[in-house]
Design an enzyme around this catalytic site. Sequence first.
Site, mmCIF file in Angstrom:
data_model
loop_
_atom_site.group_PDB
_atom_site.id
_atom_site.type_symbol
_atom_site.label_atom_id
_atom_site.label_comp_id
_atom_site.label_asym_id
_atom_site.label_seq_id
_atom_site.Cartn_x
_atom_site.Cartn_y
_atom_site.Cartn_z
ATOM 1 N N LYS A 9 0.826 -1.206 0.000
ATOM 2 C CA LYS A 9 0.000 0.000 0.000
ATOM 3 C C LYS A 9 0.866 1.264 0.000
ATOM 4 C CE LYS A 9 -3.754 -2.536 2.181
ATOM 5 N NZ LYS A 9 -4.676 -2.647 3.330
ATOM 6 N N TYR A 49 -12.762 -3.797 -3.301
ATOM 7 C CA TYR A 49 -13.372 -3.756 -1.972
ATOM 8 C C TYR A 49 -14.896 -3.768 -2.050
ATOM 9 C CZ TYR A 49 -8.734 -2.558 -0.114
ATOM 10 O OH TYR A 49 -7.406 -2.580 0.247
ATOM 11 N N ARG A 85 -0.986 -14.825 4.253
ATOM 12 C CA ARG A 85 -1.801 -14.228 5.321
ATOM 13 C C ARG A 85 -1.044 -14.290 6.651
ATOM 14 N NH1 ARG A 85 -5.966 -11.185 3.985
ATOM 15 N NH2 ARG A 85 -7.039 -11.755 5.882
ATOM 16 N N ARG A 102 3.016 -6.702 9.313
ATOM 17 C CA ARG A 102 2.210 -5.657 9.944
ATOM 18 C C ARG A 102 2.711 -5.311 11.342
ATOM 19 N NH1 ARG A 102 -3.432 -7.935 7.448
ATOM 20 N NH2 ARG A 102 -3.358 -6.738 5.512
ATOM 21 N N ASN A 112 -7.791 8.542 15.178
ATOM 22 C CA ASN A 112 -9.018 8.586 14.365
ATOM 23 C C ASN A 112 -9.498 7.194 13.981
ATOM 24 O OD1 ASN A 112 -9.030 11.422 14.266
ATOM 25 N ND2 ASN A 112 -7.568 11.387 12.572
ATOM 26 N N ASN A 117 -2.110 -0.486 7.405
ATOM 27 C CA ASN A 117 -1.596 -1.842 7.645
ATOM 28 C C ASN A 117 -0.675 -2.338 6.538
ATOM 29 O OD1 ASN A 117 -3.543 -2.464 5.743
ATOM 30 N ND2 ASN A 117 -4.820 -3.640 7.140
ATOM 31 N N GLU A 131 -9.506 -11.137 -7.369
ATOM 32 C CA GLU A 131 -8.671 -9.944 -7.264
ATOM 33 C C GLU A 131 -7.617 -9.882 -8.372
ATOM 34 O OE1 GLU A 131 -7.228 -10.127 -3.235
ATOM 35 O OE2 GLU A 131 -9.184 -9.536 -2.405
#
Length: 139
Positions: A9, A49, A85, A102, A112, A117, A131
Amino acid sequence: MQETLFIIKPDGVRRGLVGEVLRRIERRGFQLTRMELRQANKDILAQHYADLLEKPFYHQIETYMLEGPIVVGTFYGSDAVKTWRKTMGVTNPAEAELGTIRADFAQGPDSNGDMRNMVHGSDSVESAQREIAIWFGED
Protein backbone atom coordinates in the site's frame (compact mmCIF):
# COMPACT_ATOMS: atom_id res chain seq x y z
CA MET A 1 0.14 -24.86 -5.75
CA GLN A 2 -1.64 -21.53 -5.67
CA GLU A 3 -1.27 -18.04 -7.06
CA THR A 4 -2.26 -15.12 -4.85
CA LEU A 5 -2.40 -11.35 -5.05
CA PHE A 6 -0.40 -8.98 -2.90
CA ILE A 7 -0.49 -5.21 -2.61
CA ILE A 8 2.08 -3.01 -0.95
CA LYS A 9 0.00 0.00 0.00
CA PRO A 10 1.02 3.68 -0.40
CA ASP A 11 2.68 3.96 3.01
CA GLY A 12 4.86 0.92 2.33
CA VAL A 13 5.95 2.35 -1.02
CA ARG A 14 6.52 5.83 0.41
CA ARG A 15 8.57 4.48 3.34
CA GLY A 16 10.83 2.42 1.07
CA LEU A 17 9.67 -0.98 2.32
CA VAL A 18 8.93 -2.62 -1.05
CA GLY A 19 12.23 -4.51 -1.04
CA GLU A 20 11.64 -5.80 2.48
CA VAL A 21 8.19 -7.14 1.57
CA LEU A 22 9.51 -8.77 -1.61
CA ARG A 23 12.40 -10.30 0.36
CA ARG A 24 9.91 -11.91 2.75
CA ILE A 25 7.88 -13.30 -0.15
CA GLU A 26 10.95 -14.77 -1.80
CA ARG A 27 12.43 -16.12 1.47
CA ARG A 28 9.23 -18.14 1.90
CA GLY A 29 10.07 -19.84 -1.40
CA PHE A 30 7.42 -18.16 -3.52
CA GLN A 31 7.93 -17.29 -7.17
CA LEU A 32 6.93 -13.76 -8.18
CA THR A 33 4.80 -13.95 -11.31
CA ARG A 34 3.69 -10.32 -11.86
CA MET A 35 4.43 -6.97 -10.32
CA GLU A 36 3.57 -3.38 -11.22
CA LEU A 37 3.94 0.02 -9.64
CA ARG A 38 0.70 1.84 -10.25
CA GLN A 39 -1.72 4.43 -8.97
CA ALA A 40 -5.04 2.96 -7.88
CA ASN A 41 -8.25 4.69 -8.91
CA LYS A 42 -11.74 4.78 -7.42
CA ASP A 43 -13.18 2.33 -9.95
CA ILE A 44 -10.67 -0.44 -9.34
CA LEU A 45 -10.85 0.09 -5.57
CA ALA A 46 -14.65 -0.19 -5.66
CA GLN A 47 -14.30 -3.51 -7.49
CA HIS A 48 -11.58 -4.78 -5.18
CA TYR A 49 -13.37 -3.76 -1.97
CA ALA A 50 -16.90 -4.44 -3.25
CA ASP A 51 -17.90 -6.18 -0.02
CA LEU A 52 -16.92 -3.08 2.00
CA LEU A 53 -18.52 -0.34 -0.12
CA GLU A 54 -21.46 0.11 2.25
CA LYS A 55 -19.34 0.05 5.42
CA PRO A 56 -18.89 3.37 7.25
CA PHE A 57 -15.09 3.05 7.05
CA TYR A 58 -14.89 2.48 3.28
CA HIS A 59 -14.09 6.15 2.61
CA GLN A 60 -11.02 5.86 4.89
CA ILE A 61 -9.80 2.83 2.95
CA GLU A 62 -10.34 4.57 -0.38
CA THR A 63 -8.56 7.75 0.75
CA TYR A 64 -5.63 5.72 2.09
CA MET A 65 -5.27 3.66 -1.08
CA LEU A 66 -5.33 6.81 -3.26
CA GLU A 67 -2.56 8.59 -1.29
CA GLY A 68 0.18 7.49 -3.65
CA PRO A 69 1.48 4.67 -5.79
CA ILE A 70 1.07 1.03 -4.80
CA VAL A 71 2.87 -2.12 -5.83
CA VAL A 72 0.44 -4.82 -6.92
CA GLY A 73 1.59 -8.26 -7.86
CA THR A 74 1.12 -11.98 -7.73
CA PHE A 75 3.21 -14.90 -6.62
CA TYR A 76 2.93 -18.65 -6.87
CA GLY A 77 3.71 -21.51 -4.55
CA SER A 78 2.52 -24.16 -2.16
CA ASP A 79 -0.32 -22.95 0.07
CA ALA A 80 0.43 -19.36 -1.02
CA VAL A 81 -2.82 -17.78 0.27
CA LYS A 82 -2.60 -19.11 3.83
CA THR A 83 1.15 -18.65 4.11
CA TRP A 84 1.01 -15.05 2.87
CA ARG A 85 -1.80 -14.23 5.32
CA LYS A 86 0.35 -15.55 8.16
CA THR A 87 3.41 -13.65 6.89
CA MET A 88 1.42 -10.38 6.78
CA GLY A 89 -0.13 -10.73 10.24
CA VAL A 90 -3.66 -9.84 11.29
CA THR A 91 -5.35 -6.73 9.89
CA ASN A 92 -4.87 -4.58 12.98
CA PRO A 93 -1.11 -3.95 13.33
CA ALA A 94 -1.47 -3.46 17.09
CA GLU A 95 -2.67 -7.08 17.35
CA ALA A 96 -0.27 -8.62 14.82
CA GLU A 97 2.23 -11.23 15.97
CA LEU A 98 5.82 -10.01 16.25
CA GLY A 99 7.82 -10.94 13.18
CA THR A 100 4.93 -10.39 10.77
CA ILE A 101 5.03 -7.55 8.25
CA ARG A 102 2.21 -5.66 9.94
CA ALA A 103 3.69 -5.98 13.44
CA ASP A 104 7.13 -4.96 12.21
CA PHE A 105 6.23 -2.08 9.87
CA ALA A 106 2.55 -1.10 9.80
CA GLN A 107 1.18 1.89 11.68
CA GLY A 108 -2.09 2.37 13.49
CA PRO A 109 -4.76 2.46 14.37
CA ASP A 110 -4.28 6.16 15.11
CA SER A 111 -6.51 8.37 17.25
CA ASN A 112 -9.02 8.59 14.36
CA GLY A 113 -9.12 4.80 14.04
CA ASP A 114 -7.24 4.91 10.72
CA MET A 115 -5.07 1.88 10.06
CA ARG A 116 -2.11 1.89 7.75
CA ASN A 117 -1.60 -1.84 7.64
CA MET A 118 0.81 -1.59 4.70
CA VAL A 119 0.02 -4.78 2.80
CA HIS A 120 -2.92 -6.68 1.38
CA GLY A 121 -3.28 -10.34 0.62
CA SER A 122 -6.20 -12.33 -0.73
CA ASP A 123 -8.09 -14.18 2.00
CA SER A 124 -8.97 -17.28 -0.04
CA VAL A 125 -8.16 -18.97 -3.32
CA GLU A 126 -11.46 -17.69 -4.73
CA SER A 127 -10.70 -14.13 -3.61
CA ALA A 128 -7.23 -14.40 -5.15
CA GLN A 129 -8.71 -15.38 -8.51
CA ARG A 130 -11.25 -12.54 -8.36
CA GLU A 131 -8.67 -9.94 -7.26
CA ILE A 132 -6.08 -11.02 -9.84
CA ALA A 133 -8.73 -10.58 -12.55
CA ILE A 134 -9.56 -7.10 -11.25
CA TRP A 135 -5.98 -5.89 -11.18
CA PHE A 136 -4.50 -7.78 -14.12
CA GLY A 137 -7.48 -8.58 -16.35
CA GLU A 138 -7.04 -12.33 -16.23
CA ASP A 139 -9.29 -14.43 -18.44
